[in-house]
Design a protein around this motif. Structure first.
Motif, PDB file in Angstrom:
ATOM      1  N   TYR A 293      -6.339  -1.453   1.537  1.00 47.07           N
ATOM      2  CA  TYR A 293      -6.235  -2.529   2.529  1.00 47.07           C
ATOM      3  C   TYR A 293      -7.621  -3.035   2.927  1.00 47.07           C
ATOM      4  O   TYR A 293      -7.871  -4.247   2.959  1.00 47.07           O
ATOM      5  CB  TYR A 293      -5.474  -2.033   3.757  1.00 47.07           C
ATOM      6  CG  TYR A 293      -5.066  -3.137   4.707  1.00 47.07           C
ATOM      7  CD1 TYR A 293      -3.761  -3.593   4.743  1.00 47.07           C
ATOM      8  CD2 TYR A 293      -5.988  -3.712   5.580  1.00 47.07           C
ATOM      9  CE1 TYR A 293      -3.381  -4.610   5.616  1.00 47.07           C
ATOM     10  CE2 TYR A 293      -5.627  -4.728   6.441  1.00 47.07           C
ATOM     11  CZ  TYR A 293      -4.326  -5.178   6.460  1.00 47.07           C
ATOM     12  OH  TYR A 293      -3.961  -6.187   7.322  1.00 47.07           O
TER      13      TYR A 293
ATOM     14  N   TRP B 210      -0.760  -6.606   0.986  1.00 47.56           N
ATOM     15  CA  TRP B 210      -1.787  -7.095   1.903  1.00 47.56           C
ATOM     16  C   TRP B 210      -2.967  -7.735   1.185  1.00 47.56           C
ATOM     17  O   TRP B 210      -3.764  -8.429   1.790  1.00 47.56           O
ATOM     18  CB  TRP B 210      -2.287  -5.916   2.765  1.00 47.56           C
ATOM     19  CG  TRP B 210      -2.593  -4.686   1.952  1.00 47.56           C
ATOM     20  CD1 TRP B 210      -3.694  -4.450   1.198  1.00 47.56           C
ATOM     21  CD2 TRP B 210      -1.749  -3.558   1.773  1.00 47.56           C
ATOM     22  NE1 TRP B 210      -3.606  -3.226   0.566  1.00 47.56           N
ATOM     23  CE2 TRP B 210      -2.411  -2.650   0.900  1.00 47.56           C
ATOM     24  CE3 TRP B 210      -0.480  -3.205   2.269  1.00 47.56           C
ATOM     25  CZ2 TRP B 210      -1.877  -1.435   0.537  1.00 47.56           C
ATOM     26  CZ3 TRP B 210       0.050  -1.981   1.898  1.00 47.56           C
ATOM     27  CH2 TRP B 210      -0.647  -1.112   1.034  1.00 47.56           C
TER      28      TRP B 210
ATOM     29  N   GLN C 210      -4.658   2.722   2.960  1.00 54.03           N
ATOM     30  CA  GLN C 210      -5.705   2.258   3.881  1.00 54.03           C
ATOM     31  C   GLN C 210      -6.946   1.811   3.119  1.00 54.03           C
ATOM     32  O   GLN C 210      -7.534   0.761   3.424  1.00 54.03           O
ATOM     33  CB  GLN C 210      -6.055   3.377   4.869  1.00 54.03           C
ATOM     34  CG  GLN C 210      -4.937   3.736   5.831  1.00 54.03           C
ATOM     35  CD  GLN C 210      -5.223   5.027   6.586  1.00 54.03           C
ATOM     36  OE1 GLN C 210      -5.995   5.862   6.118  1.00 54.03           O
ATOM     37  NE2 GLN C 210      -4.581   5.197   7.729  1.00 54.03           N
TER      38      GLN C 210
ATOM     39  N   GLY D 279      -2.878 -10.033  -0.896  1.00 52.85           N
ATOM     40  CA  GLY D 279      -2.665 -11.487  -1.034  1.00 52.85           C
ATOM     41  C   GLY D 279      -2.764 -11.938  -2.465  1.00 52.85           C
ATOM     42  O   GLY D 279      -3.139 -13.062  -2.740  1.00 52.85           O
TER      43      GLY D 279
ATOM     44  N   ARG E 122     -10.010  -2.842  -1.065  1.00 52.69           N
ATOM     45  CA  ARG E 122      -9.462  -3.165  -2.383  1.00 52.69           C
ATOM     46  C   ARG E 122      -9.836  -2.096  -3.422  1.00 52.69           C
ATOM     47  O   ARG E 122     -10.245  -2.393  -4.549  1.00 52.69           O
ATOM     48  CB  ARG E 122      -9.934  -4.544  -2.858  1.00 52.69           C
ATOM     49  CG  ARG E 122      -9.361  -5.702  -2.056  1.00 52.69           C
ATOM     50  CD  ARG E 122      -9.742  -7.055  -2.647  1.00 52.69           C
ATOM     51  NE  ARG E 122      -9.257  -7.223  -4.020  1.00 52.69           N
ATOM     52  CZ  ARG E 122      -8.027  -7.626  -4.348  1.00 52.69           C
ATOM     53  NH1 ARG E 122      -7.141  -7.901  -3.396  1.00 52.69           N
ATOM     54  NH2 ARG E 122      -7.682  -7.768  -5.614  1.00 52.69           N
TER      55      ARG E 122
END
Length: 466
Positions: free
Chosen positions: A444, A464, A441, A466, A447
Motif C-alpha cells: 500500500y 489500492w 501494508q 490503482g 508498492r
C-alpha cells in the motif's frame, strides 16, 4: 632455539589459569605479560609446575624460548589490543610460526586477521571461566584445518572431558570458532536470564526467601535441568553475607554487567535473518537492569512493581517445567543461528559436534546437551525443537510455560525471556501467520508487491495501487 612447546601472552585470570593447565598436562610453556612483575610473580607462585614454565620479560625472550615452528597463544583483551600485540610479534616471527587468539574476539575481526595472516593465524573460543581454564575448558577452533591439527595435541590435552572425550574440536574455517563461542555466550545470557526470572517469581510472586530458593534449585539440579548454571544458582542463593549475616543476594545491586558477546550474538542474528528472541530478550534485560534510577522513577509514577501471587500460585514443578521449555526453545534458536551462519559463510558447521564440545567445561554445560548432540546428529538439517525427544519435552512443558507467563503478566512480574520463548513457540507452530497484513501494508505505502497464496504468482499489487 628454545625448548618450550608453546608461548602465552597475557597473564590475567584466564591466561594464568590456562598456562598452569598447559604446564600440568606436561607441556613446557613460556609466558609473558607486559607488566614484568606479573610475569615474575606468576612463575614464583607456580609451585611444582614452575619447572615447566619459562618466564620471559620481553617478547624477544618469549620467542627465543620456543621450539620452531613456534606457537604463541594470545590471552589479551579483544579488539585493538590483539592487533597491537600481533603487530609487535610479527617482526620477531618466522613464516611458519602460528599465532592463536584465545580471547573473546568478534569473529569479524578474526576473519580479517585470517586474511591478513594467511596460514599463520588460528582463532579459538574458550569457555569455562577461571575454573574451566585451569582444569579443563571447552574449546572451539576456527581457521585453516592444518593450523588446528598442529595445535590440537595441546588444546585437546587441556580441554574438559566428557566420558573421556575432549571437549575441543575444529568448528570450521575463518572465524568459525569465535562465531560459535559468540553464540555460546548468547545462549549463556539467555539461560541466565531464564533462571533469574524464575528466581524473581519465587522471590516477588511467592514470597520465598533465598534459602528456600536455594533448596529448590538444588533439587532441580538432580533432574532434567542438571547444569552448571543451575548448580551455581543454588550456591549463590544459599550464600551468606559476612557483613550483614543475611543472604548475599540481598546486598547485590540489581544491575548486570556485560562484555559485549551477547550483544554481538543479537547483532549477527539480525544480519543472518535468524530469529533468536530469547537471547534478544536477555540482552535487553541486561540493558534495562542498568537503568536503576529510571526504573525507580517509573515505579514512583506507575506504582509498585511485582505483586504477590495469592491465587492459583504455581507449584515448583510447574516452574521447573516452564524453565525446561524456555531452555529448549533458547537452544533451538542458538543452533538455528549456527545453521544460518554455516550456510551464509560456507563453514559446514556441525551442530552435533558443537553440542558435544559444550557438554563439559563451558558455562552452559548441562545434561541436556548430550541428548541435543544425539538429536542433531540424527537429523542435522532439522530444527532442534522438531527432534522427537525435544518435541516431546515441549509438548509436555508448553502448558507450564504458558501458565507461568500469564501469571507473571497478571502480577506485574517481568519475564521477558520466558515471554519471548512462548511467543516464538506459538509463532513457529502457526502455519499461517499474520505477515500477509504486513505485505499488504508494504504494498500500500511502497508498492513492494506480494505473492498470491492461491496461485503463487509474485510481484502482485492490491486494488489500492490503482
Amino acid at each position: 632455539m628454545g625448548n618450550c612447546d608453546i608461548g602465552l601472552i597475557g597473564l590475567g585470570t584466564m591466561g594464568s589459569a590456562l598456562a598452569l593447565n598447559i604446564a600440568e598436562k606436561g607441556f613446557d610453556i613460556a609466558v609473558f605479560n607486559r607488566t614484568t612483575s606479573v610475569t615474575r610473580d606468576f612463575a614464583a607462585e607456580a609451585g611444582p609446575l614452575a619447572d615447566r614454565i619459562t618466564p620471559a620479560e620481553s617478547l624477544q625472550a618469549l620467542v627465543e624460548a620456543l621450539k620452531t615452528p613456534r606457537m604463541i597463544l594470545l590471552m589479551v583483551p579483544a579488539g585493538k589490543v590483539v592487533d597491537d600485540q600481533i603487530a609487535a610479534l610479527l617482526p620477531l616471527l618466522g613464516p611458519d610460526d602460528l599465532i592463536i587468539d584465545a580471547g573473546n574476539a568478534n569473529f569479524n575481526d578474526t576473519n580479517r586477521r585470517m586474511a591478513e595472516l594467511p596460514g599463520r593465524f588460528l582463532g579459538i573460543g574458550v569457555s569455562g571461566g577461571e575454573e574451566g581454564a585451569r582444569h579443563g575448558p571447552s574449546i572451539m577452533g576456527g581457521g585453516p584445518r592444518a593450523n588446528w591439527d598442529r595445535a590440537a595435541p595441546i588444546l585437546t590435552a587441556i580441554a574438559a572431558r566428557y566420558k573421556d572425550q575432549p571437549c575441543a574440536d575444529w568448528m570450521g574455517e575463518d572465524g568459525a570458532g569465535h562465531f560459535v563461542k559468540t553464540v555460546h555466550n548468547g545462549i549463556e545470557y539467555a539461560d541466565m536470564q531464564l533462571i533469574a526470572e524464575v528466581y524473581g517469581i519465587m522471590r516477588d510472586g511467592l514470597g520465598m526467601d533465598a534459602a528456600a530458593v536455594a533448596e529448590v534449585f538444588r533439587g532441580w539440579n538432580e533432574g532434567p535441568l542438571q547444569s552448571y548454571l543451575v548448580e551455581i544458582t543454588a550456591e549463590v542463593a544459599a550464600a551468606s553475607d559476612a557483613a550483614t549475616g543475611g543472604p548475599v543476594l540481598d546486598v547485590i545491586v540489581d544491575a548486570a554487567g556485560q562484555k559485549g558477546t551477547g550483544r554481538w550474538t543479537a547483532i549477527e542474528a539480525q544480519h543472518l535473518g535468524a530469529p533468536i528472541p530469547v537471547i534478544d530478550a536477555a540482552v535487553t534485560a541486561r540493558n534495562i537492569s542498568a537503568l536503576r534510577a529510571r526504573r525507580a522513577e517509573m515505579q514512583a509514577i506507575f506504582g509498585a512493581g511485582p505483586q504477590p501471587i495469592t491465587t492459583d500460585a504455581p507449584e515448583m514443578a510447574v516452574l521447573e517445567q516452564a524453565l525446561i521449555c524456555g531452555k529448549i526453545l533458547c537452544y533451538d534458536q542458538g543452533f538455528g543461528m549456527i545453521a544460518a551462519a554455516s550456510k551464509q559463510f560456507g563453514w559446514s558447521l556441525n551442530g552435533a559436534a558443537i553440542a558435544r564440545v559444550w557438554r563439559a567445561g563451558c558455562i552452559i554445560r548441562s545434561a541436556m546437551l548430550d541428548d541435543m548432540a544425539s538429536a542433531l546428529e540424527a537429523a542435522p538439517d532439522a530444527p532442534l525443537m522438531a527432534a522427537p525427544t525435544f518435541a516431546d519435552h515441549l509438548k509436555r512443558t508448553e502448558g507450564a510455560l504458558r501458565r507461568v507467563v500469564a501469571l507473571a503478566a497478571l502480577h506485574g512480574i517481568a519475564v521477558p525471556a520466558h515471554s519471548a520463548a512462548l511467543a516464538y513457540f506459538d509463532a513457529m507452530r502457526t502455519a499461517r501467520g499474520t505477515a500477509n497484513m504486513l505485505q499488504g501494508q508494504r504494498d500500500y505505502f511502497g508498492r513492494h508487491g506480494f505473492e498470491r497464496l492461491d496461485d503463487g504468482t509474485k510481484d502482485q499489487h492490491g486494488p489500492w495501487a490503482g
